[in-house]
Design an enzyme around this catalytic site. Structure first.
Site, PDB file in Angstrom:
ATOM      1  N   ARG A 179      45.875 114.723  35.849  1.00 39.25           N
ATOM      2  CA  ARG A 179      44.805 113.753  36.159  1.00 39.25           C
ATOM      3  C   ARG A 179      43.839 113.543  34.991  1.00 39.25           C
ATOM      4  O   ARG A 179      42.639 113.342  35.187  1.00 39.25           O
ATOM      5  CB  ARG A 179      43.989 114.203  37.380  1.00 39.25           C
ATOM      6  CG  ARG A 179      44.781 114.332  38.658  1.00 39.25           C
ATOM      7  CD  ARG A 179      45.203 113.001  39.228  1.00 39.25           C
ATOM      8  NE  ARG A 179      45.726 113.159  40.573  1.00 39.25           N
ATOM      9  CZ  ARG A 179      46.988 113.460  40.848  1.00 39.25           C
ATOM     10  NH1 ARG A 179      47.881 113.628  39.863  1.00 39.25           N
ATOM     11  NH2 ARG A 179      47.388 113.588  42.095  1.00 39.25           N
ATOM     12  N   SER A 226      42.521 111.900  47.358  1.00 38.58           N
ATOM     13  CA  SER A 226      41.981 113.249  47.154  1.00 38.58           C
ATOM     14  C   SER A 226      40.583 113.177  46.569  1.00 38.58           C
ATOM     15  O   SER A 226      40.348 112.465  45.598  1.00 38.58           O
ATOM     16  CB  SER A 226      42.873 114.031  46.195  1.00 38.58           C
ATOM     17  OG  SER A 226      44.146 114.187  46.750  1.00 38.58           O
ATOM     18  N   GLU A 296      37.768 114.616  41.868  1.00 37.57           N
ATOM     19  CA  GLU A 296      38.725 113.694  41.253  1.00 37.57           C
ATOM     20  C   GLU A 296      38.161 112.274  41.339  1.00 37.57           C
ATOM     21  O   GLU A 296      38.397 111.427  40.485  1.00 37.57           O
ATOM     22  CB  GLU A 296      40.068 113.783  41.989  1.00 37.57           C
ATOM     23  CG  GLU A 296      41.109 112.834  41.427  1.00 37.57           C
ATOM     24  CD  GLU A 296      42.414 112.824  42.208  1.00 37.57           C
ATOM     25  OE1 GLU A 296      43.089 113.878  42.235  1.00 37.57           O
ATOM     26  OE2 GLU A 296      42.752 111.775  42.776  1.00 37.57           O
TER      27      GLU A 296
HETATM   28  N1  EPU Z   1      46.812 122.044  53.069  1.00 38.57           N
HETATM   29  C1  EPU Z   1      46.097 122.711  54.023  1.00 38.57           C
HETATM   30  N2  EPU Z   1      45.152 122.033  54.732  1.00 38.57           N
HETATM   31  C2  EPU Z   1      44.879 120.732  54.515  1.00 38.57           C
HETATM   32  C3  EPU Z   1      45.614 120.032  53.536  1.00 38.57           C
HETATM   33  C4  EPU Z   1      46.586 120.733  52.818  1.00 38.57           C
HETATM   34  O1  EPU Z   1      46.299 123.894  54.243  1.00 38.57           O
HETATM   35  O2  EPU Z   1      43.992 120.167  55.180  1.00 38.57           O
HETATM   36  C5  EPU Z   1      47.867 122.763  52.334  1.00 38.57           C
HETATM   37  C6  EPU Z   1      49.243 122.186  52.687  1.00 38.57           C
HETATM   38  O3  EPU Z   1      49.747 122.791  53.844  1.00 38.57           O
HETATM   39  C7  EPU Z   1      50.047 122.492  51.463  1.00 38.57           C
HETATM   40  C8  EPU Z   1      49.032 122.451  50.328  1.00 38.57           C
HETATM   41  O4  EPU Z   1      47.740 122.544  50.944  1.00 38.57           O
HETATM   42  O5  EPU Z   1      50.566 123.795  51.530  1.00 38.57           O
HETATM   43  C9  EPU Z   1      49.149 121.189  49.488  1.00 38.57           C
HETATM   44  O6  EPU Z   1      48.891 120.040  50.286  1.00 38.57           O
HETATM   45  P1  EPU Z   1      49.646 118.656  50.052  1.00 38.57           P
HETATM   46  O7  EPU Z   1      51.115 118.859  50.034  1.00 38.57           O
HETATM   47  O8  EPU Z   1      49.088 117.674  51.021  1.00 38.57           O
HETATM   48  O9  EPU Z   1      49.295 118.232  48.580  1.00 38.57           O
HETATM   49  P2  EPU Z   1      47.913 118.195  47.835  1.00 38.57           P
HETATM   50  O10 EPU Z   1      47.982 119.172  46.706  1.00 38.57           O
HETATM   51  O11 EPU Z   1      46.766 118.326  48.757  1.00 38.57           O
HETATM   52  C10 EPU Z   1      48.570 116.377  46.073  1.00 38.57           C
HETATM   53  C11 EPU Z   1      47.810 115.260  45.424  1.00 38.57           C
HETATM   54  C12 EPU Z   1      47.909 114.008  46.294  1.00 38.57           C
HETATM   55  C13 EPU Z   1      49.357 113.643  46.536  1.00 38.57           C
HETATM   56  C14 EPU Z   1      50.046 114.838  47.197  1.00 38.57           C
HETATM   57  C15 EPU Z   1      51.537 114.605  47.394  1.00 38.57           C
HETATM   58  C16 EPU Z   1      45.926 116.149  44.164  1.00 38.57           C
HETATM   59  C17 EPU Z   1      44.464 116.460  44.175  1.00 38.57           C
HETATM   60  N3  EPU Z   1      46.415 115.622  45.279  1.00 38.57           N
HETATM   61  O12 EPU Z   1      47.880 116.696  47.264  1.00 38.57           O
HETATM   62  O13 EPU Z   1      47.314 112.952  45.534  1.00 38.57           O
HETATM   63  O14 EPU Z   1      49.462 112.504  47.356  1.00 38.57           O
HETATM   64  O15 EPU Z   1      49.905 116.000  46.348  1.00 38.57           O
HETATM   65  O16 EPU Z   1      52.166 114.642  46.201  1.00 38.57           O
HETATM   66  O17 EPU Z   1      46.582 116.352  43.148  1.00 38.57           O
HETATM   67  C18 EPU Z   1      45.306 111.766  45.119  1.00 38.57           C
HETATM   68  O18 EPU Z   1      45.368 112.250  43.970  1.00 38.57           O
HETATM   69  O19 EPU Z   1      44.396 110.979  45.478  1.00 38.57           O
HETATM   70  C19 EPU Z   1      46.315 112.174  46.067  1.00 38.57           C
HETATM   71  C20 EPU Z   1      46.253 111.814  47.347  1.00 38.57           C
END
Ligand code: EPU
Length: 311
Positions: A179, A226, A296
């Site tokens: 990012r 995010s 972010e």
């Molecule tokens: N999780 C929780 N509780 C929650 C949300 C998530 O425990 O309320 C846990 C999930 O169970 C999982 C882990 O956190 O084990 C990661 O969650 P997720 O797979 O949803 O991915 P993320 O890291 O939260 C990232 C990007 C998203 C992108 C998704 C899918 C960032 C900050 N976010 O989210 O990007 O859509 O992966 O690839 O890098 C964005 O940048 O605006 C964005 C939405």
């Protein structure tokens, strides 16, 4: 509210030079996915490179901020004492080569991904779930599912508003990381991506699967995706969730129950509700999880001072 002393002079000078639109006091909330925030002193929708050159020539005395599709942006309730620059339809171009596509900066990432599906080019499916613009994506290295723009970008044409110079910069010179990039204040005009030929059906199926994943794992409604970047090796969503942040609210802004790294804005919410909630959540995670998250979401304009919360 005092506007920038040069606002009228700059707007008057821009009108005859810009083929797109020039507006005074344009409310910016409508251009962001949060749909909150006040007016820009001057708002320009540029339709050509000449329009951008005019902005570079004439706006030297005022701050200029590029607003892409506003999907990662919180504008202050007091608005922005500067020039908000948006790229219009003239920048929604796509030139398809054998395994490359040159996208104009205003093409939406989902539209760009859909095109790759129609013509059978693989590697850009992830963009289908990012509601931003191609230019914004190049600027902040938008990504999803372990892939990001820097994985496929070959070069970008960047315009320096300070000098008016347009330069084609190879992606390897843009210091890409998670990012982040060195694009900085330069305006992304267009960029080329290199992809891999694949079957149309296969690419389209992957896009459909990603969109399905997004519908079940991320909330609908008004948000900026995010709120915080993921810290190294962890997930901001997991941390906010673990700290008990889900459902936390300031006015009409609430931490989503579906995904804790999303703030969803309800009708009647203000930018300052979102702003206060962001820092409240950050303090909660420091207190309960021992990690300091970094937003972010980008901020435009002046926001009220917030005290560190005692939790
Ligand atoms: N999780 C929780 N509780 C929650 C949300 C998530 O425990 O309320 C846990 C999930 O169970 C999982 C882990 O956190 O084990 C990661 O969650 P997720 O797979 O949803 O991915 P993320 O890291 O939260 C990232 C990007 C998203 C992108 C998704 C899918 C960032 C900050 N976010 O989210 O990007 O859509 O992966 O690839 O890098 C964005 O940048 O605006 C964005 C939405």
């Amino acid at each position: 509210m005092q506007t920038h002393p040069l606002a009228q002079t700059v707007a008057d000078a821009l009108v005859p030079r810009v083929a797109g639109t020039v507006r005074r006091g344009e409310p910016l909330g409508q251009y962001t996915s949060f749909r909150v925030g006040g007016p820009a002193d001057v708002a320009v929708e540029a339709e050509s490179e000449q329009d951008l050159t005019a902005v570079a020539d004439l706006c030297g005395g005022m701050p200029v901020a590029v607003i892409g599709r506003g999907s990662n942006l919180l504008v202050s309730d007091d608005g922005f004492r500067g020039v908000a620059l948006r790229l219009g339809r003239g920048f929604r171009t796509q030139q398809v080569g054998e395994s490359t596509i040159v996208f104009g900066a205003a093409v939406s990432l989902p539209a760009a991904a859909r095109l790759t599906g129609r013509i059978g080019l693989a590697g850009f499916e992830f963009a289908a779930e990012i509601p931003g613009s191609f230019g914004g994506g190049v600027q902040m290295n938008a990504g999803a599912h372990g892939r990001s723009i820097s994985d496929v970008l070959v070069w970008a044409d960047l315009l320096d508003l300070g000098t008016g110079r347009l330069e084609r910069v190879p992606a390897r010179d843009l210091s890409y990381g998670y990012r982040r990039s060195s694009v900085g204040e330069r305006v992304v005009v267009r960029g080329e991506v290199r992809l891999e030929p694949d079957e149309v059906r296969v690419v389209q199926t992957r896009i459909a699967e990603l969109l399905r994943w997004r519908r079940t794992h991320q909330p609908g409604g008004l948000s900026a995706g995010s709120v915080f970047k993921n810290p190294d090796g962890d997930s901001a969503g997991r941390l906010v969730d673990g700290a008990g942040g889900k459902g936390l609210r300031c006015g009409g802004a609430v931490v989503s129950d579906v995904h804790a790294n999303f703030i969803v804005v309800e009708q009647g919410s203000t930018a300052s509700d979102v702003w206060r909630l962001i820092w409240l959540v950050r303090d909660l995670v420091v207190e309960r999880m021992g990690v300091q998250l970094e937003p972010e979401v980008r901020f435009l304009g002046d926001f009220p001072q917030v005290e560190r919360h005692e939790l």
